[in-house]
Design a protein around this motif. Structure first.
Motif, mmCIF file in Angstrom:
data_model
loop_
_atom_site.group_PDB
_atom_site.id
_atom_site.type_symbol
_atom_site.label_atom_id
_atom_site.label_comp_id
_atom_site.label_asym_id
_atom_site.label_seq_id
_atom_site.Cartn_x
_atom_site.Cartn_y
_atom_site.Cartn_z
ATOM 1 N N PRO A 217 29.651 51.377 48.455
ATOM 2 C CA PRO A 217 30.002 50.012 48.851
ATOM 3 C C PRO A 217 30.913 49.351 47.815
ATOM 4 O O PRO A 217 30.793 49.631 46.615
ATOM 5 C CB PRO A 217 28.659 49.284 48.902
ATOM 6 N N HIS A 218 31.800 48.500 48.273
ATOM 7 C CA HIS A 218 32.755 47.841 47.370
ATOM 8 C C HIS A 218 33.252 46.554 48.008
ATOM 9 O O HIS A 218 33.092 46.355 49.220
ATOM 10 C CB HIS A 218 33.944 48.766 47.077
ATOM 11 N N VAL A 219 33.859 45.729 47.192
ATOM 12 C CA VAL A 219 34.455 44.479 47.672
ATOM 13 C C VAL A 219 35.840 44.768 48.254
ATOM 14 O O VAL A 219 36.583 45.603 47.723
ATOM 15 C CB VAL A 219 34.573 43.479 46.501
ATOM 16 N N GLN A 220 36.159 44.101 49.347
ATOM 17 C CA GLN A 220 37.517 44.171 49.906
ATOM 18 C C GLN A 220 38.185 42.827 49.587
ATOM 19 O O GLN A 220 37.816 41.801 50.156
ATOM 20 C CB GLN A 220 37.437 44.399 51.418
ATOM 21 N N ALA A 221 39.120 42.828 48.645
ATOM 22 C CA ALA A 221 39.694 41.564 48.173
ATOM 23 C C ALA A 221 41.009 41.235 48.888
ATOM 24 O O ALA A 221 41.697 42.133 49.388
ATOM 25 C CB ALA A 221 39.934 41.646 46.667
ATOM 26 N N ASP A 222 41.317 39.945 48.921
ATOM 27 C CA ASP A 222 42.662 39.529 49.364
ATOM 28 C C ASP A 222 43.605 39.483 48.179
ATOM 29 O O ASP A 222 44.796 39.753 48.313
ATOM 30 C CB ASP A 222 42.587 38.147 50.022
ATOM 31 N N VAL A 223 43.071 39.080 47.030
ATOM 32 C CA VAL A 223 43.853 39.021 45.793
ATOM 33 C C VAL A 223 42.980 39.558 44.668
ATOM 34 O O VAL A 223 41.786 39.263 44.609
ATOM 35 C CB VAL A 223 44.229 37.565 45.401
ATOM 36 N N THR A 224 43.584 40.336 43.773
ATOM 37 C CA THR A 224 42.882 40.737 42.555
ATOM 38 C C THR A 224 43.656 40.196 41.363
ATOM 39 O O THR A 224 44.865 40.451 41.235
ATOM 40 C CB THR A 224 42.773 42.276 42.470
ATOM 41 N N VAL A 225 42.974 39.425 40.523
ATOM 42 C CA VAL A 225 43.597 38.934 39.296
ATOM 43 C C VAL A 225 43.160 39.895 38.198
ATOM 44 O O VAL A 225 41.983 39.921 37.817
ATOM 45 C CB VAL A 225 43.120 37.516 38.941
ATOM 46 N N THR A 226 44.060 40.721 37.712
ATOM 47 C CA THR A 226 43.677 41.738 36.744
ATOM 48 C C THR A 226 44.093 41.265 35.355
ATOM 49 O O THR A 226 45.171 40.693 35.175
ATOM 50 C CB THR A 226 44.231 43.117 37.155
ATOM 51 N N LEU A 227 43.191 41.467 34.395
ATOM 52 C CA LEU A 227 43.296 40.755 33.119
ATOM 53 C C LEU A 227 43.762 41.665 31.985
ATOM 54 O O LEU A 227 43.213 42.747 31.795
ATOM 55 C CB LEU A 227 41.926 40.166 32.787
ATOM 56 N N GLY A 228 44.768 41.228 31.275
ATOM 57 C CA GLY A 228 45.269 41.985 30.121
ATOM 58 C C GLY A 228 46.271 43.042 30.512
ATOM 59 O O GLY A 228 47.362 43.114 29.959
ATOM 60 N N ALA B 36 47.086 45.974 34.158
ATOM 61 C CA ALA B 36 46.582 46.508 35.434
ATOM 62 C C ALA B 36 45.764 47.768 35.176
ATOM 63 O O ALA B 36 46.024 48.507 34.231
ATOM 64 C CB ALA B 36 47.734 46.809 36.375
ATOM 65 N N LYS B 37 44.767 47.998 36.009
ATOM 66 C CA LYS B 37 43.896 49.164 35.889
ATOM 67 C C LYS B 37 44.345 50.222 36.906
ATOM 68 O O LYS B 37 44.919 49.892 37.944
ATOM 69 C CB LYS B 37 42.430 48.760 36.157
ATOM 70 N N ARG B 38 43.988 51.489 36.653
ATOM 71 C CA ARG B 38 44.483 52.582 37.488
ATOM 72 C C ARG B 38 44.097 52.430 38.968
ATOM 73 O O ARG B 38 44.889 52.728 39.858
ATOM 74 C CB ARG B 38 43.967 53.926 36.954
ATOM 75 N N CYS B 39 42.892 51.908 39.225
ATOM 76 C CA CYS B 39 42.442 51.776 40.619
ATOM 77 C C CYS B 39 43.335 50.836 41.431
ATOM 78 O O CYS B 39 43.288 50.848 42.659
ATOM 79 C CB CYS B 39 40.998 51.283 40.662
ATOM 80 N N LEU B 40 44.130 50.029 40.757
ATOM 81 C CA LEU B 40 44.974 49.081 41.500
ATOM 82 C C LEU B 40 46.236 49.755 42.035
ATOM 83 O O LEU B 40 46.919 49.206 42.900
ATOM 84 C CB LEU B 40 45.306 47.880 40.615
ATOM 85 N N LEU B 41 46.541 50.953 41.540
ATOM 86 C CA LEU B 41 47.688 51.716 42.070
ATOM 87 C C LEU B 41 47.253 52.971 42.820
ATOM 88 O O LEU B 41 48.069 53.589 43.499
ATOM 89 C CB LEU B 41 48.628 52.141 40.932
ATOM 90 N N THR C 110 43.750 49.980 48.152
ATOM 91 C CA THR C 110 43.753 49.232 49.413
ATOM 92 C C THR C 110 42.644 48.172 49.427
ATOM 93 O O THR C 110 42.637 47.311 50.288
ATOM 94 C CB THR C 110 43.556 50.173 50.619
ATOM 95 N N ALA C 111 41.684 48.264 48.482
ATOM 96 C CA ALA C 111 40.613 47.263 48.403
ATOM 97 C C ALA C 111 41.019 46.079 47.530
ATOM 98 O O ALA C 111 40.278 45.107 47.435
ATOM 99 C CB ALA C 111 39.340 47.900 47.850
ATOM 100 N N ALA C 112 42.187 46.168 46.882
ATOM 101 C CA ALA C 112 42.565 45.138 45.899
ATOM 102 C C ALA C 112 43.371 43.996 46.501
ATOM 103 O O ALA C 112 43.452 42.917 45.916
ATOM 104 C CB ALA C 112 43.362 45.782 44.765
ATOM 105 N N GLY C 113 43.981 44.204 47.662
ATOM 106 C CA GLY C 113 44.867 43.176 48.217
ATOM 107 C C GLY C 113 46.068 42.973 47.311
ATOM 108 O O GLY C 113 46.561 43.913 46.682
ATOM 109 N N ARG C 114 46.520 41.728 47.231
ATOM 110 C CA ARG C 114 47.659 41.403 46.374
ATOM 111 C C ARG C 114 47.195 41.447 44.917
ATOM 112 O O ARG C 114 46.131 40.913 44.602
ATOM 113 C CB ARG C 114 48.105 39.993 46.747
ATOM 114 N N VAL C 115 47.972 42.093 44.066
ATOM 115 C CA VAL C 115 47.552 42.232 42.668
ATOM 116 C C VAL C 115 48.365 41.291 41.785
ATOM 117 O O VAL C 115 49.601 41.281 41.844
ATOM 118 C CB VAL C 115 47.733 43.685 42.180
ATOM 119 N N GLU C 116 47.671 40.478 40.993
ATOM 120 C CA GLU C 116 48.357 39.622 40.019
ATOM 121 C C GLU C 116 47.907 40.040 38.630
ATOM 122 O O GLU C 116 46.707 40.044 38.342
ATOM 123 C CB GLU C 116 48.045 38.154 40.289
ATOM 124 N N VAL C 117 48.869 40.432 37.802
ATOM 125 C CA VAL C 117 48.534 40.871 36.443
ATOM 126 C C VAL C 117 48.650 39.667 35.522
ATOM 127 O O VAL C 117 49.691 39.005 35.483
ATOM 128 C CB VAL C 117 49.505 41.977 35.968
#
Ligand SMILES: NC(=O)C1=CN([C@@H]2O[C@H](COP(=O)(O)OP(=O)(O)OC[C@H]3O[C@@H](n4cnc5c(N)ncnc54)[C@H](O)[C@@H]3O)[C@@H](O)[C@H]2O)[C@@H](O)CC1
Ligand SMILES: Nc1ncnc2c1ncn2[C@@H]1O[C@H](COP(=O)(O)OP(=O)(O)O)[C@@H](O)[C@H]1O
Ligand SMILES: [K+]
Length: 508
Positions: free
Chosen positions: A187-198, A200-205, A211-218
């Motif tokens: 199970p996991h969250v399905q996001a519309d936006v992910t705010v990634t801090l510091g 980007a993490k590998r799972c975001l690419l 596909t669970a991250a939605g729009r990614v903002e670094v």
């Protein structure tokens, strides 16, 4: 809730260990109390993004209902402090604590700010879950860098009850994903936006987690993270790689591509692959194939020269049937023997893997394999690693990398996100294409575009990534040409829009 996607920006994606090390180095140089300052910056970024998403989704901010999903670690701390800021903007905030402990200072602050706080039982009661039903916004602070893949109760039930109408903002990563591999084992969250801090993490690419991250903002926290082997090219990155003819160029020096494609059964593949190469601006294209396919190619593209000759690279295999009684497999073997850069698609993958033409040494500067998931599964089987298509789809990066290591070649794995991977783990992830591109013959066009780049002297990793960007962008332009928000496309429409996509990449 669906938010509009950005044009995928360039981004480098880092491992948990690399981010932790960079964070540690940054913290070591800071005065006491500074770790809290980092969390305050992170929380501000989350709150600003969440407020913007809330306005986009509901037309306003004050008076809207936000639910914070709060885990035991600093990811939950970020969510709590973001909740403090949203309270100041008049948002009604409820914090649902999924663990016995929560970030103490964040918890105290959110209470003082007037948020409702509920400690959720496991499994959650109806009262625990009730605030989610009314949420306009959900902030996912269950787990971040410290999360083990999948979720435990009561987090699973909370995530399950997020209403489809709520806008979901994930802090750092969508909780439940495997942060380094990009797998989704539970199970996991399905996001519309992910705010990634510091950083980007590998799972975001990496799909399927990306596909669970939605729009990614670094959000930059001022860390010094070393260059990452996994990246996404944007338009400017593609433009910088694209071979542009110098004023004194001639067709030979620009690069001649040889192509062995098509068969009696699939003459159209030859037309589409040659279209891709011609529209990508190859200096000259020599086509090798059976008579019917040659006639079809010449009638679609009078500029194509029939028959083998001197070339700088080969694109092999689109629409080739290795079992057919024709000369195509022999032509592929002879092209492979040339030692020139070769793209191996469809039938050529089988011809190559079955024969003596495997290159055990590092061939990643010469060979670009372009399988889809099914073809990669069979290729791995031939190489002694039996896999199903579903295995490849669950862990696409891992399997593309395994094929690259076993063959020494650069592997481009096609899909909604296209991965290009070398044996040493250098990788690109391109996700520009609309789902309309999942149409017969689209892969043949891609082979032509990437082949044109190999002939232009671009190394396989860059050729694959730049071709995937141009191909995906051309598909978007073709789809938009249908009007409205985009409509169906044929593979030949994609080829027709390749010049416009290249022009976009080259625009200053
Ligand atoms: N790395 C950085 O530079 C910064 C990190 N910050 C935040 O700190 C986060 C990392 O915080 P932590 O190291 O405290 O770790 P997390 O908050 O990611 O996770 C901590 C705890 O969650 C629990 N947990 C793990 N897997 C779980 C699962 N599958 N289901 C349920 N519970 C699970 C465990 O008890 C674990 O110790 C980052 O993701 C980010 O949000 C920010 O505050 C700012 C700076
Ligand atoms: N869901 C999707 N969204 C966007 N692009 C996709 C999707 N599925 C497939 N593609 C792209 O469409 C193309 C299909 O190629 P391929 O599978 O080789 O088909 P064919 O053999 O019919 O040409 C690839 O470039 C792939 O990356
Ligand atoms: K999270």
């Amino acid at each position: 809730m669906q938010l509009e996607q950005d044009r995928r920006p360039a981004v480098a994606a880092h491992s948990v260990a690399a981010v932790r090390a960079a964070e540690g180095a940054a913290l070591a140089g800071l005065p006491p109390g500074a770790p809290d300052a980092l969390m305050q910056q992170a929380a501000t970024a989350v709150a600003v993004t969440a407020a913007r998403a809330l306005r986009e989704a509901t037309g306003g901010i004050a008076g809207r209902a936000a639910v914070l999903l709060v885990g035991s670690g600093d990811n939950g701390g970020d969510a709590l402090w973001a909740g403090v800021r949203l309270r100041r903007r008049g948002v009604a905030v409820t914090a649902l604590l999924s663990a016995d402990t929560a970030h103490p200072a964040g918890l105290a602050a959110v209470r003082v700010a007037g948020a409702r706080v509920l400690r959720v039982s496991s499994p959650p009661s109806a009262t625990d879950l009730a605030p989610l039903a009314a949420a306009d916004l959900v902030i996912d602070g269950l787990v971040g860098l410290g999360g083990r893949p999948g979720l435990r109760e009561p987090a699973t039930s909370l995530v399950d009850r997020i209403p489809a109408s709520a806008v979901v903002v994930a802090v750092d990563v969508p909780s439940g994903v495997d942060v380094d591999s990009g797998a989704l084992p539970g199970p996991h969250v399905q996001a519309d936006v992910t705010v990634t801090l510091g950083a980007a993490k590998r799972c975001l690419l990496l799909p399927p987690a990306s596909t669970a991250a939605g729009r990614v903002e670094v959000f930059d926290l001022g860390f010094d993270v070393p260059p990452a082997p996994l990246r996404r090219l944007d338009a400017a990155g593609v433009g910088a790689l694209w071979p542009v003819p110098a004023p004194g160029a001639d067709k030979y020096r620009r690069g001649v591509l040889g192509m062995v494609a098509g068969s009696a059964g699939y003459p159209g593949a030859a037309v589409l692959a040659t279209s891709g190469a011609v529209r990508a601006g190859v200096g000259m294209l020599r086509y090798v194939g059976p008579d019917d396919a040659t006639r079809a190619v010449r009638s679609a593209h009078p500029e194509v020269v029939a028959g083998a000759g001197r070339v700088q690279a080969w694109a092999l295999g689109s629409g080739v049937n290795p079992d057919a009684d024709d000369d195509q497999p022999a032509a592929i073997r002879s092209a492979l023997d040339s030692g020139l850069p070769c793209l191996l698609d469809a039938g050529a993958l089988e011809v190559w893997a079955a024969g003596v033409h495997r290159d055990p040494d590092d061939a990643s500067d010469r060979l670009l394999l372009t399988p889809h998931a099914g073809e990669l599964a069979s290729l791995l089987g031939t190489l002694g690693l039996p896999r199903e298509r579903a295995d490849v789809e669950e862990r696409p990066f891992e399997h593309a990398h395994a094929a690259a290591e076993l063959t020494g070649a650069c592997v481009l794995l096609k899909g909604a996100t296209t991965l290009v991977v070398t044996p040493d783990g250098e990788a690109r992830s391109q996700a520009e294409a609309p789902a309309w591109l999942a149409t017969a013959g689209a892969g043949d066009v891609l082979a032509g575009v990437a082949g044109a780049l190999l002939a232009g002297g671009v190394r396989p990793l860059d050729a694959g990534a730049a071709a995937a960007w141009v191909h995906g962008r051309a598909a978007t332009l073709a789809s938009r040409a249908a009007g409205g928000g985009g409509g169906p496309i044929a593979a030949s429409d994609v080829a027709a829009h390749v010049p416009a996509a290249v022009a976009e990449a080259l625009a200053p």
